[in-house]
Design a protein around this motif. Structure first.
Motif, PDB file in Angstrom:
ATOM      1  N   ALA A   1       0.443   7.979   0.780  1.00  0.00           N
ATOM      2  CA  ALA A   1      -0.425   8.654   1.739  1.00  0.00           C
ATOM      3  C   ALA A   1      -1.110   7.592   2.595  1.00  0.00           C
ATOM      4  O   ALA A   1      -1.072   6.395   2.270  1.00  0.00           O
ATOM      5  N   ALA A   2      -1.742   8.022   3.657  1.00  0.00           N
ATOM      6  CA  ALA A   2      -2.490   7.088   4.504  1.00  0.00           C
ATOM      7  C   ALA A   2      -3.503   6.338   3.641  1.00  0.00           C
ATOM      8  O   ALA A   2      -4.241   6.942   2.864  1.00  0.00           O
ATOM      9  N   GLY A   3      -3.497   5.011   3.745  1.00  0.00           N
ATOM     10  CA  GLY A   3      -4.420   4.179   2.986  1.00  0.00           C
ATOM     11  C   GLY A   3      -3.924   3.787   1.609  1.00  0.00           C
ATOM     12  O   GLY A   3      -4.528   2.947   0.953  1.00  0.00           O
ATOM     13  N   GLN A   4      -2.830   4.364   1.155  1.00  0.00           N
ATOM     14  CA  GLN A   4      -2.303   4.030  -0.165  1.00  0.00           C
ATOM     15  C   GLN A   4      -1.362   2.840  -0.094  1.00  0.00           C
ATOM     16  O   GLN A   4      -0.611   2.676   0.867  1.00  0.00           O
TER      17      GLN A   4
ATOM     18  N   PHE B   1       1.846   2.793  -9.072  1.00  0.00           N
ATOM     19  CA  PHE B   1       0.403   2.551  -9.130  1.00  0.00           C
ATOM     20  C   PHE B   1      -0.099   2.402  -7.696  1.00  0.00           C
ATOM     21  O   PHE B   1       0.580   1.816  -6.851  1.00  0.00           O
ATOM     22  N   ASN B   2      -1.304   2.902  -7.444  1.00  0.00           N
ATOM     23  CA  ASN B   2      -1.956   2.714  -6.153  1.00  0.00           C
ATOM     24  C   ASN B   2      -2.911   1.535  -6.274  1.00  0.00           C
ATOM     25  O   ASN B   2      -3.814   1.547  -7.113  1.00  0.00           O
ATOM     26  N   VAL B   3      -2.708   0.516  -5.459  1.00  0.00           N
ATOM     27  CA  VAL B   3      -3.592  -0.652  -5.477  1.00  0.00           C
ATOM     28  C   VAL B   3      -4.885  -0.282  -4.767  1.00  0.00           C
ATOM     29  O   VAL B   3      -4.875   0.128  -3.603  1.00  0.00           O
ATOM     30  N   THR B   4      -6.001  -0.430  -5.482  1.00  0.00           N
ATOM     31  CA  THR B   4      -7.306  -0.138  -4.884  1.00  0.00           C
ATOM     32  C   THR B   4      -8.031  -1.399  -4.452  1.00  0.00           C
ATOM     33  O   THR B   4      -8.976  -1.331  -3.685  1.00  0.00           O
ATOM     34  N   GLY B   5      -7.598  -2.557  -4.963  1.00  0.00           N
ATOM     35  CA  GLY B   5      -8.223  -3.808  -4.546  1.00  0.00           C
ATOM     36  C   GLY B   5      -7.662  -5.005  -5.287  1.00  0.00           C
ATOM     37  O   GLY B   5      -6.911  -4.864  -6.249  1.00  0.00           O
TER      38      GLY B   5
ATOM     39  N   GLY C   1      -2.350   7.310  10.185  1.00  0.00           N
ATOM     40  CA  GLY C   1      -2.770   6.436   9.094  1.00  0.00           C
ATOM     41  C   GLY C   1      -1.577   5.611   8.673  1.00  0.00           C
ATOM     42  O   GLY C   1      -0.473   5.797   9.176  1.00  0.00           O
ATOM     43  N   CYS C   2      -1.781   4.700   7.742  1.00  0.00           N
ATOM     44  CA  CYS C   2      -0.701   3.806   7.329  1.00  0.00           C
ATOM     45  C   CYS C   2      -0.505   3.874   5.816  1.00  0.00           C
ATOM     46  O   CYS C   2      -1.467   3.781   5.056  1.00  0.00           O
ATOM     47  N   GLY C   3       0.748   4.031   5.381  1.00  0.00           N
ATOM     48  CA  GLY C   3       1.107   3.998   3.967  1.00  0.00           C
ATOM     49  C   GLY C   3       2.022   2.819   3.701  1.00  0.00           C
ATOM     50  O   GLY C   3       2.824   2.439   4.561  1.00  0.00           O
ATOM     51  N   THR C   4       1.893   2.238   2.500  1.00  0.00           N
ATOM     52  CA  THR C   4       2.640   1.028   2.158  1.00  0.00           C
ATOM     53  C   THR C   4       3.296   1.165   0.789  1.00  0.00           C
ATOM     54  O   THR C   4       2.712   1.733  -0.129  1.00  0.00           O
ATOM     55  N   GLY C   5       4.497   0.609   0.658  1.00  0.00           N
ATOM     56  CA  GLY C   5       5.205   0.534  -0.612  1.00  0.00           C
ATOM     57  C   GLY C   5       5.689  -0.884  -0.832  1.00  0.00           C
ATOM     58  O   GLY C   5       6.200  -1.521   0.100  1.00  0.00           O
ATOM     59  N   ILE C   6       5.514  -1.392  -2.051  1.00  0.00           N
ATOM     60  CA  ILE C   6       5.931  -2.759  -2.372  1.00  0.00           C
ATOM     61  C   ILE C   6       6.670  -2.757  -3.702  1.00  0.00           C
ATOM     62  O   ILE C   6       6.237  -2.123  -4.664  1.00  0.00           O
ATOM     63  N   ALA C   7       7.780  -3.484  -3.747  1.00  0.00           N
ATOM     64  CA  ALA C   7       8.559  -3.631  -4.978  1.00  0.00           C
ATOM     65  C   ALA C   7       8.892  -5.109  -5.157  1.00  0.00           C
ATOM     66  O   ALA C   7       8.914  -5.881  -4.198  1.00  0.00           O
ATOM     67  N   LEU C   8       9.172  -5.484  -6.392  1.00  0.00           N
ATOM     68  CA  LEU C   8       9.501  -6.864  -6.737  1.00  0.00           C
ATOM     69  C   LEU C   8      10.927  -6.914  -7.257  1.00  0.00           C
ATOM     70  O   LEU C   8      11.318  -6.099  -8.103  1.00  0.00           O
ATOM     71  N   GLY C   9      11.704  -7.855  -6.752  1.00  0.00           N
ATOM     72  CA  GLY C   9      13.069  -8.013  -7.209  1.00  0.00           C
ATOM     73  C   GLY C   9      13.839  -8.935  -6.299  1.00  0.00           C
ATOM     74  O   GLY C   9      13.276  -9.559  -5.394  1.00  0.00           O
ATOM     75  N   TYR C  10      15.118  -9.005  -6.538  1.00  0.00           N
ATOM     76  CA  TYR C  10      15.998  -9.883  -5.767  1.00  0.00           C
ATOM     77  C   TYR C  10      16.732  -9.084  -4.709  1.00  0.00           C
ATOM     78  O   TYR C  10      17.110  -7.940  -4.925  1.00  0.00           O
TER      79      TYR C  10
ATOM     80  N   ALA D   1      11.154  -0.217  -2.332  1.00  0.00           N
ATOM     81  CA  ALA D   1       9.920  -0.383  -1.555  1.00  0.00           C
ATOM     82  C   ALA D   1       9.848   0.652  -0.433  1.00  0.00           C
ATOM     83  O   ALA D   1       8.785   1.231  -0.181  1.00  0.00           O
ATOM     84  N   SER D   2      10.961   0.900   0.227  1.00  0.00           N
ATOM     85  CA  SER D   2      10.996   1.884   1.300  1.00  0.00           C
ATOM     86  C   SER D   2      10.664   3.282   0.786  1.00  0.00           C
ATOM     87  O   SER D   2       9.891   4.016   1.401  1.00  0.00           O
ATOM     88  N   ARG D   3      11.237   3.647  -0.345  1.00  0.00           N
ATOM     89  CA  ARG D   3      10.982   4.982  -0.911  1.00  0.00           C
ATOM     90  C   ARG D   3       9.527   5.120  -1.359  1.00  0.00           C
ATOM     91  O   ARG D   3       8.927   6.186  -1.218  1.00  0.00           O
ATOM     92  N   LEU D   4       8.946   4.038  -1.905  1.00  0.00           N
ATOM     93  CA  LEU D   4       7.531   4.080  -2.276  1.00  0.00           C
ATOM     94  C   LEU D   4       6.664   4.259  -1.032  1.00  0.00           C
ATOM     95  O   LEU D   4       5.689   5.017  -1.045  1.00  0.00           O
TER      96      LEU D   4
END
Length: 187
Positions: free
Chosen positions: A134-137, A172-176, A93-102, A126-129
């Motif tokens: 989990a898969a799909g998160q 937060f987990n983005v659901t949509g 499965g695939c897990g993703t983390g996103i952060a905002l900054g410079y 972002a990497s740590r997130l």
């Protein structure tokens, strides 16, 4: 933006190298199409993991929301791909983390081998997130959520004590995505 495959280490131990390359090719094919569609920049591809970033070298509007839309599109693509893998007995499965900054962006490496990369605290976050997802998160941090909150649906997942970071991070987990995604294809 970081994404990687869950279950990869066990998978590597269970199949032949040719099958690893085939599965990676499918995953990277999905990533490549989305990079082009959402005007992302590839920081690196390292086996089953990928770093993407926005606004460098080309500035894009709504970079934060664009990153979340890319992640949602990746989740949709993976929802079609992972059942095919499961039929073959591959628990991926695939897990993703996103952060905002410079971040500082530029060439890293040495003579004969270099990459264009984003370096800084935001990339580590972002990497740590992504490591926690989990898969799909799609896990995002508070600053990114504040930037896109009118356009996304999320579920709070609490605080994480992330390796290398002094303070716990609220995620937060983005659901949509609430608003329809604009057509981002090139003319």
């Amino acid at each position: 933006f970081f994404a990687d495959l869950r279950g990869w280490t066990s998978f590597v131990d269970a199949v032949e190298p040719e099958e690893l390359m085939r599965v990676l090719g499918e995953f990277h094919g999905v990533i490549g199409e989305l990079v082009s569609r959402f005007d992302a920049t590839v920081g690196f591809i390292e086996g089953d993991g990928v770093q993407l970033f926005f606004n460098d070298p080309i500035e894009v509007p709504d970079a934060a929301l664009r990153a979340v839309r890319l992640a949602c599109a990746l989740r949709e693509e993976m929802a079609e791909l992972t059942p095919q893998w499961h039929k073959l007995g591959y628990d991926l499965g695939c897990g993703t983390g996103i952060a905002l900054g410079y971040a500082t962006c530029g060439e890293v490496g040495f003579e004969g081998r270099s990459d264009y990369a984003a370096i800084g605290a935001v990339t580590n976050l972002a990497s740590r997130l992504a490591d926690e997802a989990a898969a799909g998160q799609i896990l995002i941090e508070r600053r990114l959520y504040a930037e896109v909150e009118d356009a996304v649906e999320v579920q709070p997942v609490g605080e994480f004590k992330l390796r290398g970071l002094r303070r716990p991070i609220v995620a937060f987990n983005v659901t949509g995505v609430r608003e329809p995604a604009a057509d981002l294809s090139r003319p």
